[in-house]
Scaffold this motif. Structure first.
Motif, PDB file in Angstrom:
ATOM      1  N   HIS A 145     -11.354  10.259 -16.203  1.00  0.00           N
ATOM      2  CA  HIS A 145     -10.392  10.792 -16.824  1.00  0.00           C
ATOM      3  C   HIS A 145      -9.482  11.525 -15.455  1.00  0.00           C
ATOM      4  O   HIS A 145      -8.850  12.612 -16.027  1.00  0.00           O
ATOM      5  CB  HIS A 145     -11.187  12.053 -17.731  1.00  0.00           C
ATOM      6  CG  HIS A 145     -11.853  11.604 -18.684  1.00  0.00           C
ATOM      7  ND1 HIS A 145     -11.231  11.018 -20.037  1.00  0.00           N
ATOM      8  CD2 HIS A 145     -13.065  11.462 -19.043  1.00  0.00           C
ATOM      9  CE1 HIS A 145     -12.152  10.617 -20.966  1.00  0.00           C
ATOM     10  NE2 HIS A 145     -13.406  10.823 -20.307  1.00  0.00           N
ATOM     11  N   GLY A 146      -9.795  11.001 -14.429  1.00  0.00           N
ATOM     12  CA  GLY A 146      -9.098  11.772 -13.371  1.00  0.00           C
ATOM     13  C   GLY A 146      -9.404  12.844 -12.845  1.00  0.00           C
ATOM     14  O   GLY A 146      -8.567  13.551 -11.930  1.00  0.00           O
ATOM     15  N   ILE A 147     -10.633  13.333 -13.301  1.00  0.00           N
ATOM     16  CA  ILE A 147     -11.277  14.549 -12.723  1.00  0.00           C
ATOM     17  C   ILE A 147     -12.163  14.456 -11.473  1.00  0.00           C
ATOM     18  O   ILE A 147     -13.267  14.080 -11.894  1.00  0.00           O
ATOM     19  CB  ILE A 147     -11.629  15.464 -13.801  1.00  0.00           C
ATOM     20  CG1 ILE A 147     -10.849  15.525 -14.977  1.00  0.00           C
ATOM     21  CG2 ILE A 147     -12.263  16.741 -13.223  1.00  0.00           C
ATOM     22  CD1 ILE A 147     -11.245  16.098 -16.419  1.00  0.00           C
ATOM     23  N   THR A 148     -11.531  14.138 -10.296  1.00  0.00           N
ATOM     24  CA  THR A 148     -12.417  13.852  -9.481  1.00  0.00           C
ATOM     25  C   THR A 148     -12.343  14.854  -8.110  1.00  0.00           C
ATOM     26  O   THR A 148     -13.169  14.609  -7.242  1.00  0.00           O
ATOM     27  CB  THR A 148     -11.536  12.494  -8.527  1.00  0.00           C
ATOM     28  OG1 THR A 148     -10.105  12.889  -8.264  1.00  0.00           O
ATOM     29  CG2 THR A 148     -11.499  11.507  -9.618  1.00  0.00           C
ATOM     30  N   ALA A 149     -12.092  16.109  -8.468  1.00  0.00           N
ATOM     31  CA  ALA A 149     -12.126  17.069  -7.222  1.00  0.00           C
ATOM     32  C   ALA A 149     -13.735  17.439  -7.013  1.00  0.00           C
ATOM     33  O   ALA A 149     -14.420  17.115  -7.834  1.00  0.00           O
ATOM     34  CB  ALA A 149     -11.485  18.463  -7.705  1.00  0.00           C
TER      35      ALA A 149
END
Length: 174
Positions: A145-149
């Motif tokens: 989901h592009g949540i890679t922090a």
């Protein structure tokens, strides 16, 4: 798992008696974070055969709670969920099938504006008069989901348990 199927019809999710709980690893896998999201709505359309049934559910990103105020604020921020820009996480089923005696619900989970495949296993189903109670579990990849922090500090996967009570909707006169 042998279960008594619910009656055919549309069941509306009771948001007050339903929830999503999660667990995830953090600190390079040495700790576990637990928490919850609140469901904001959804419905389950039960058909015959059951493989043609559908599910749609939505949860509020602003409802994220882990019991740690600083963590909750960080997860809701643009670093992770960006709850102000993306206030909802949704799931829409694409298939339901029994695999090795376990019902699998497959679909698309949309978080932070990115849709990715998701799969849940039905753990339990209770049927009474007009209600059904369902518990299902799934493993979600936040990177999808592009949540890679904060790689390493925050785990890549979340293990979700969705517990739902839904009430059959009355069909009006035609």
């Amino acid at each position: 798992m042998t279960i008594k199927p619910p009656s055919k019809g549309v069941y509306r999710i009771d948001t007050l008696d339903s929830r999503i709980t999660f667990r995830a690893k953090h600190q390079f896998g040495t700790g576990t974070v637990r928490g919850s999201f609140g469901l904001t709505g959804g419905e389950i359309a039960v058909t015959v055969p059951p493989e043609e049934s559908t599910v749609h559910a939505a949860a509020s990103t602003l409802s994220f709670a882990s019991g740690n105020t600083a963590r909750d604020r960080k997860v809701k921020s643009t670093t992770f969920l960006d709850a102000e820009a993306y206030p909802e996480i949704s799931f829409t089923s694409t298939s339901i099938e029994q695999v090795d005696g376990i019902w699998q619900l497959r679909g698309v989970l949309t978080a932070r504006g990115a849709a990715a495949p998701a799969e849940f296993s039905l753990e339990s189903l209770q049927v009474d008069a007009a209600d059904i109670r369902i518990a299902a579990t799934g493993k979600i990849d936040r990177y999808a989901h592009g949540i890679t922090a904060m790689k390493g500090m925050a785990g890549r996967y979340l293990w979700l348990t969705v517990t739902v009570r839904a009430t059959r909707q009355q069909v009006g006169p035609s």
